[in-house]
Write a protein that holds these residues in place. Structure first.
Motif, PDB file in Angstrom:
ATOM      1  N   GLU A   1      -5.312  11.043  23.416  1.00  0.00           N
ATOM      2  CA  GLU A   1      -5.003  12.453  23.211  1.00  0.00           C
ATOM      3  C   GLU A   1      -4.432  12.687  21.816  1.00  0.00           C
ATOM      4  O   GLU A   1      -4.717  13.711  21.179  1.00  0.00           O
ATOM      5  N   LYS A   2      -3.632  11.742  21.330  1.00  0.00           N
ATOM      6  CA  LYS A   2      -3.082  11.858  19.985  1.00  0.00           C
ATOM      7  C   LYS A   2      -4.208  11.811  18.955  1.00  0.00           C
ATOM      8  O   LYS A   2      -4.201  12.565  17.971  1.00  0.00           O
ATOM      9  N   GLN A   3      -5.174  10.927  19.174  1.00  0.00           N
ATOM     10  CA  GLN A   3      -6.307  10.824  18.265  1.00  0.00           C
ATOM     11  C   GLN A   3      -7.109  12.123  18.244  1.00  0.00           C
ATOM     12  O   GLN A   3      -7.512  12.605  17.177  1.00  0.00           O
ATOM     13  N   LYS A   4      -7.339  12.679  19.401  1.00  0.00           N
ATOM     14  CA  LYS A   4      -8.092  13.930  19.480  1.00  0.00           C
ATOM     15  C   LYS A   4      -7.374  15.045  18.711  1.00  0.00           C
ATOM     16  O   LYS A   4      -8.008  15.811  17.974  1.00  0.00           O
ATOM     17  N   THR A   5      -6.060  15.118  18.896  1.00  0.00           N
ATOM     18  CA  THR A   5      -5.279  16.150  18.212  1.00  0.00           C
ATOM     19  C   THR A   5      -5.308  15.960  16.707  1.00  0.00           C
ATOM     20  O   THR A   5      -5.485  16.923  15.939  1.00  0.00           O
ATOM     21  N   GLN A   6      -5.151  14.715  16.256  1.00  0.00           N
ATOM     22  CA  GLN A   6      -5.192  14.425  14.823  1.00  0.00           C
ATOM     23  C   GLN A   6      -6.523  14.844  14.209  1.00  0.00           C
ATOM     24  O   GLN A   6      -6.559  15.453  13.128  1.00  0.00           O
TER      25      GLN A   6
ATOM     26  N   GLU B   1      -6.943  18.757  14.182  1.00  0.00           N
ATOM     27  CA  GLU B   1      -6.082  19.375  13.171  1.00  0.00           C
ATOM     28  C   GLU B   1      -6.610  19.123  11.763  1.00  0.00           C
ATOM     29  O   GLU B   1      -6.509  19.980  10.883  1.00  0.00           O
TER      30      GLU B   1
ATOM     31  N   LYS C   1      -8.297   4.143  13.049  1.00  0.00           N
ATOM     32  CA  LYS C   1      -7.624   4.752  11.906  1.00  0.00           C
ATOM     33  C   LYS C   1      -8.494   4.665  10.658  1.00  0.00           C
ATOM     34  O   LYS C   1      -8.607   5.630   9.900  1.00  0.00           O
TER      35      LYS C   1
END
Length: 274
Positions: free
Chosen positions: A2-7, A10, A195
């Motif tokens: 979920e963090k990857q999707k948000t990054q 954005e 990354k």
């Protein structure tokens, strides 16, 4: 995840904002007030997007889409998307796409998109390519050297591999001719280092903007003729043919019930077939 999707989402929004501001600053230099349209849409089944379209004195029409969509694919589309059959059709996708058609026949049309997709797998894809009406060898050299330098910072195998994929992909089979002078095209990029793949995808977007601004500033003050404009409108017909017949982004948008206006935003405002 979920963090990857948000990054990723954005970043696509931030890149959209940076490109929009840069293009508007060019219109200001031409002493015109461009028309700007922003269209938001929701996808039945999950997700949404926003289109920013600029009509100006330099940019006849440039459209920039950002979207984040998710849900379940139709059965007919499951085999078209890598990993979708293993995820029972569940998917998540976000990306930015841009197509620019210029007033001047001396400035090439440009296309750029980058995206992140999750099914049972996850991968990045995207690239950039340029379609001049009149090929300028200096521009071609600058474009490809700049793209190569960007790729080489991550992997020296990227440029020759992704250049070939671009040349093979942006080719009109029914006319036996390339769409333009190429660039790079990559898909299913998953090196095992998320990354690093993300940083490469960000670098592609940044490089596109730097390259295109250089080309625009080089040619925007040059005069052109009615005959050159006529050639431009005919060349745009090839662009339309490719996007309707072969473009994967068009197919993906339609298969996932995306917004039709956003999907067809890449179409030029004026075009001719002779």
């Amino acid at each position: 995840m979920e963090k990857q999707k948000t990054q990723a989402f954005e970043w696509f929004c931030a890149l959209r904002n940076k490109i929009t501001e840069s293009f508007l600053s060019i219109e200001v230099q031409s002493f015109t007030q461009p028309k700007i349209e922003k269209r938001k849409w929701n996808r039945p089944g999950g997700g949404s997007g926003e289109s920013t379209i600029i009509f100006g004195n330099i940019f006849e029409k440039v459209g920039i889409n950002v979207s984040r969509v998710y849900g379940k694919l139709e059965d007919s589309a499951i085999n078209e998307i890598s990993g979708a059959s293993e995820s029972n059709g569940e998917f998540w996708a976000s990306g930015i796409s841009l197509v620019s058609h210029m007033q001047s026949p001396l400035i090439p049309a440009a296309h750029m998109n980058t995206r992140l997709i999750y099914t049972s797998k996850q991968w990045f894809g995207g690239g950039m390519d340029f379609t001049p009406i009149y090929k300028d060898e200096g521009d071609c050299k600058y474009i490809h050297e700049s793209i190569k330098a960007t790729c080489d910072e991550f992997n020296i195998e990227y440029y020759p591999k992704f250049k070939k994929q671009c040349d093979d992909y942006f080719f009109l089979q029914h006319r036996k001719e390339p769409r333009g002078i190429g660039g790079i095209f990559y898909d299913n990029l998953t090196s095992g280092n998320w990354k690093n793949d993300f940083e490469f995808t960000k670098a592609v977007g940044e490089a596109f903007l730097e390259i295109y601004l250089h080309i625009i500033h080089k040619h925007m003050q040059k005069s052109w003729t009615k005959e050159q404009r006529e050639e431009q409108l005919i060349k745009r017909g090839r662009y339309v043919e490719f996007n309707l017949l072969y473009d994967r982004g068009t197919r993906f948008g339609l298969m996932t019930n995306g917004n039709p206006d956003a999907i067809m935003m890449s179409m030029p405002p004026l075009v001719k077939w002779v």
